[in-house]
Enzyme design. Structure first.
Site: not given
Length: 173
Positions: A10-11
């Site tokens: 993810g981020c």
């Protein structure tokens, strides 16, 4: 001695601190990998047209922290049952992937994924991919060490992740 591990979860802002704070870590760099555009920008990656995913490149001392330990930390930062992003970040550029460099890393990652699947910790299949490393491109400077540069925004970004991890791992990660 230095070795490298690359993880997408993810981020990338949310993936730096859990590794950066471990003993034996020389550096954790936010960047992009897995795509077909050379040296992409954040805007290009966000467009979804480069094939890249946000990732972190970890340079570590295997005599202090093993690749196996890094993989275990990785599992405790992601939702391994969600192939289409992580938490509030959706799309291919946020997919969970362990990028291996050697056959030994591939074996360790596959064995760890199988153990997580049979552990009963999750009631859905583990869908995190294990793929051969492709070129890694560091992200722009303003993305590096984000948790130190903007602690309040980092906290806001990680809140949904922390709630999920606490539910599955029993403590805040």
């Amino acid at each position: 001695m230095k070795e490298t591990a690359i993880f997408a979860g993810g981020c990338f802002w949310c993936m730096v601190k859990p590794f950066d704070t471990q003993p034996g870590i020389f550096s954790v760099t936010s960047g992009y990998t897995g795509g077909h555009v050379v040296n992409p920008t954040y805007e290009q990656v966000c467009s979804g047209k480069t094939g890249h995913t946000e990732a972190v490149e970890i340079v570590y001392d295997p005599e202090i922290i093993s690749y196996e330990e890094l993989v275990e930390i990785y599992w405790q930062q992601t939702d391994p049952t969600d192939a289409f992003g992580q938490f509030q970040d959706r799309g291919d550029s946020y997919r969970p992937v362990i990028f291996y460099q050697t056959q030994e890393q591939k074996f360790v990652a596959e064995k760890s994924r199988a153990a997580l699947q049979t552990s009963g910790r999750y009631d859905q299949p583990i869908v995190t991919k294990i793929e051969q490393q492709k070129p890694f491109y560091p992200a722009e400077e303003y993305h590096q060490d984000f948790y130190q540069k903007d602690p309040k925004r980092y906290q806001a970004e990680t809140t949904p992740r922390q709630k999920f991890l606490q539910a599955h791992w029993g403590k805040e990660k």
